[in-house]
Design an enzyme around this catalytic site. Structure first.
Site, PDB file in Angstrom:
ATOM      1  CG  ASP A 194      56.391  56.417  55.917  1.00  0.00           C
ATOM      2  OD1 ASP A 194      56.241  55.329  55.334  1.00  0.00           O
ATOM      3  OD2 ASP A 194      57.514  56.926  56.120  1.00  0.00           O
TER       4      ASP A 194
ATOM      5  CG  HIS B  37      75.385  27.659  35.560  1.00  0.00           C
ATOM      6  ND1 HIS B  37      75.461  27.617  36.937  1.00  0.00           N
ATOM      7  CD2 HIS B  37      76.606  27.252  35.096  1.00  0.00           C
ATOM      8  CE1 HIS B  37      76.658  27.176  37.284  1.00  0.00           C
ATOM      9  NE2 HIS B  37      77.367  26.946  36.186  1.00  0.00           N
TER      10      HIS B  37
END
Ligand code: FAD
Length: 466
Positions: A304, A436
């Site tokens: 940061d 799936h």
């Protein structure tokens, strides 16, 4: 003792850098004045996501009623939620301490300040010397005129995460990621939440397409979060039954608490930068080159403290890459490829560039979308809101960016991040069999939709974008 590397700041940037330095065999000191793990583990990512998960159960209980399962009204024991969240944080920070120790890193629990080239003065009066210094001191929240964290009514994100009370009415000033995540948590806990954003749009510093933001705004409205954009909060007044937020133009918003979440700035002051000639830009970010080296030789900066998205995984990626560079590796960082997850309801996650940005960059693109409502898994979860969107180069079909808004988007984005980082094509994803029924099928179908051949939607949205 002289170290090979001394790091100021034990957040995700600093501690990841220290661990890798230790793994490489460098004599490493990590200087941390508060708690290992920095903002992310103690007052940021981990507590917010713990509370996000806890309060998601409340939203889930409501959803269950649609499936025919009803619970009695949940009882919220705020103290116990806070203790549970603190337990998660402690488990992680203790783990970081153990890994640092096992990798031979010396953790120095003091405040550190540069005192000349390769020298760091500690608060105890001791001085550490090191061949290389890494600055990883992070950031702090910004205040705006009219609001001070010293006022009891005004919360910082850290105050909000302490979970001392559930205000009946909460004003969140700032419609960025932190503000919206905490708005979601407090709304789920029962507060009436109003988000006040100065700019014309929420999440404006994140590269998201308008459709994604519009979908979120609809969902926020549906769960009862009021969003006021283009609205300036100028101050507040204490009144008998709470506080009035004073809005530009003379109107007032009556609330009990104000959460100020208008952004963060680098903690670059008071690091002794002037003693070595480390320069900052006009917003206080430390200037670095491609090797993460500051304007002073042998002094590096990450996380940061330096320009780029203020994200934990950006900080740790820089920290690890920097440590590897001390071992001879080249640094190859790509800010555009850094994925981002936003824990709202529904979640948003993105990797690479938006459709809008790609076009601004002059790219001709194919865009594919696929709705959650067409995914069997999502319907079975009673989570039909949201969509997958993929943007790919028209010429080579390489995936330039993906946005997902919907259930578990934060976990789904990593497949997209691999695709963007490695320049995979639509066909690469399409040819990979996806199990799936699962949510990741949505990304595959969005890729197919970009080529006009998704199976489970009519491919009306497949189009060529110039
Ligand atoms: P920090 O984590 O700020 O660590 C810096 C450390 O340096 C601190 O521990 C500080 O005590 C120490 N320090 C500073 N100066 C000195 C000194 N002079 N001497 C000794 N020690 C010093 N990011 C995400 O990626 N995902 C999220 O979900 C997410 N959620 C967030 C939620 C909130 C509420 C907040 C506030 C932030 C969130 N972030 C999130 C951002 C993330 O926390 C930061 O990007 C990340 O912590 C930056 O890491 P860092 O190592 O650069 O600095």
């Amino acid at each position: 003792m002289g170290y090979d590397v001394a790091i100021i700041g034990g957040g995700p940037g600093g501690y990841a850098c220290a661990i890798r330095c230790g793994q490489i065999g460098l004599a490493t000191a990590l200087i941390e004045e508060e708690r290992l793990g920095g903002v992310c583990l103690n007052w940021g990512c981990i507590p917010t996501k713990s509370l996000y998960a806890a309060t998601k159960l409340l939203a889930g209980a409501e959803r269950a009623a649609q499936m025919g399962i009803s619970f009695s009204k949940p009882e919220i024991d705020l103290k116990q939620i806070a203790e549970w969240k603190d337990g998660v944080v402690s488990q992680l920070t203790d783990g970081v301490g153990t890994v640092l120790e096992k990798n031979g890193v010396e953790v120095v629990h003091e405040r550190g300040k540069l005192a000349g080239s390769g020298r760091i003065d500690l608060s105890s009066g001791r001085t550490i010397e090191a061949d290389r210094v890494v600055l990883a001191a992070g950031s702090r929240p910004i205040e705006i005129p009219g609001f001070s964290f010293g006022d009891e009514a005004v919360w910082s994100s850290t105050d909000a995460l302490a979970l001392r009370e559930i205000p009946d009415r909460l004003a969140v000033i700032g419609g960025g990621v932190i503000g919206l995540e905490l708005a979601t948590i407090y709304r789920r806990l029962g507060s009436a939440v109003s988000v006040i954003e100065l700019l014309p749009e929420i999440l404006s510093i994140v590269d998201l397409d308008r459709r994604t933001v519009a979908t979120l705004k609809r969902s926020l409205k549906a769960i009862g979060v009021e969003v006021r954009t283009g609205t300036k909060a100028e101050g507040f007044e204490t009144v008998d039954d709470g506080v009035d937020v004073l809005l530009e133009g003379g109107s007032r918003l009556a609330v009990d608490r104000i959460l100020l979440a208008v952004g963060r700035r680098p903690k670059s002051e008071d690091l002794g930068l002037e003693t070595v000639g480390v320069e900052t830009d006009d917003r206080g970010f430390i200037r670095i080159d491609d090797r993460l080296e500051t304007t002073a030789e042998g002094i590096f900066a990450i996380g940061d403290l330096v320009p780029g998205p203020m994200l934990a995984h950006k900080a740790s990626t820089e920290g690890i890459a920097l440590a590897d560079s001390f071992d001879g590796a080249a640094i190859d960082l790509d800010h555009d490829g850094i994925p981002q997850a936003i824990f709202t309801d529904p979640e948003i996650a993105s990797a690479g560039v938006s459709e809008h940005r790609a076009k601004e960059d002059g790219r001709s693109v194919l865009v594919g979308r696929f709705p959650y409502a067409a995914l069997g898994k999502a319907l079975g979860m009673s989570e039909p809101d949201g969509f997958f969107q993929v943007v790919a180069g028209e010429d080579d079909h390489r995936i330039l960016g993906v946005q997902i808004i919907g259930a578990e988007a934060s976990d789904l984005i990593s497949e997209a991040a691999v695709a963007v980082r490695h320049g995979l094509s639509l066909e690469d994803v399409i040819e990979t069999v996806h199990p799936h029924p699962t949510l990741p099928e949505g990304l595959k179908e969005a890729c197919e939709n970009a080529l006009g051949r998704a199976i489970h939607v009519v491919n009306r949205s497949a189009r060529k974008e110039a």
